[in-house]
Write an enzyme that holds these catalytic residues in place. Structure first.
Site, short mmCIF file in Angstrom:
data_model
loop_
_atom_site.label_atom_id
_atom_site.label_comp_id
_atom_site.label_asym_id
_atom_site.label_seq_id
_atom_site.Cartn_x
_atom_site.Cartn_y
_atom_site.Cartn_z
CB SER A 76 -34.23 27.15 15.47
OG SER A 76 -33.68 28.17 16.27
CG HIS A 92 -35.61 32.17 13.85
ND1 HIS A 92 -34.38 31.76 13.38
CD2 HIS A 92 -35.91 31.33 14.87
CE1 HIS A 92 -33.94 30.74 14.09
NE2 HIS A 92 -34.85 30.44 15.00
#
Length: 250
Positions: free
Chosen positions: A88, A222
């Site tokens: 990320s 995610h």
């Protein structure tokens, strides 16, 4: 080693793996990884200012500040071949550090493994860092990166949210550096149900290197790498095996 934590020292390792955490994350996100890696690989987890043993330092809010600190702080650890892994926000940080290392003619990573992050051409500004605490907490809960129980604890929430807000400000105001492509290979990892990006946005990381590129899709959102840690480290190990300095020890 202010900028990195080593959870399992391996002085004889022939390859180092630097791991960069997500927004709001800490080095300890990678504390369970070393036993899953080959003996010849030493993991160094990056510790951003403002958290854990660096809690007394202000969290940085711009990518340039963070990258400048990392390039200076990591130089002493680049004395053997290495690979960067970032998830990320950490993927963007790892990419920008690699660009600076290449520009300065310093040792460069043998491979860049970028997880859960869109390629530079798809980066857009964000506004999560402008929300109130409830809005910020809701975003974290939706992504699955921080347990609701932690956010519901007033003292922990009070400690966590300022760090998260600083990181979100950093990544939501980040503008990727315009630079020639990296020469090292790039691998992109992505969860198949990631609400933050599409598989095609991850695939476009291939444009950021003149070297080889490959993409692997994992089941999950995610934070697919939390529940799928063993699978992710196994996939990462296969990429490490492509490095010229791959250790011969099992």
């Amino acid at each position: 080693m202010t900028w990195v934590r080593c959870y399992e020292a391996r002085p004889q390792a022939r390859l180092r793996l630097f791991c960069f955490p997500h927004a709001g994350g800490t080095a300890s996100a990678y504390r369970l990884w070393p036993p899953l890696l080959p003996a010849g690989v030493e993991l160094l987890a990056v510790q951003y200012p403002g958290r854990e043993e660096r809690f007394g330092e202000p969290a940085l809010t711009t990518m340039n500040e963070l990258v400048d600190g990392l390039v200076t702080g990591l130089r002493g650890e680049l004395d053997r071949p290495f690979v960067f892994f970032g998830h990320s926000m950490g993927a963007a940080v790892a990419y920008e550090v690699a660009l600076v290392l290449q520009r300065l003619g310093l040792p460069a990573p043998q491979r860049l493994v970028l997880s859960g992050k869109e390629a530079p051409e798809h980066v857009t500004p964000g506004e999560v860092h402008l929300r109130d605490d409830d809005g910020l907490a809701a975003e974290l809960t939706a992504l699955g990166g921080t347990g609701a129980a932690v956010l519901e604890h007033p003292e922990l929430r009070e400690l966590l949210l300022p760090i998260v807000r600083a990181d979100y400000r950093l990544i939501e105001t980040y503008q990727p550096t315009q630079a020639p492509p990296l020469t090292c290979p790039i691998t992109a990892f992505v969860g198949d149900r990631d609400p933050e990006l599409t598989i095609e946005q991850a695939r476009d990381w291939g444009k950021s290197t003149s070297g080889e590129f490959d993409l692997q899709v994992f089941p999950g959102d995610h934070f697919y790498l939390n529940d799928g840690r063993a699978q992710v480290v196994s996939a990462l190990t296969r990429r490490l095996a492509l490095a010229p300095s791959w250790p011969s020890t099992p």
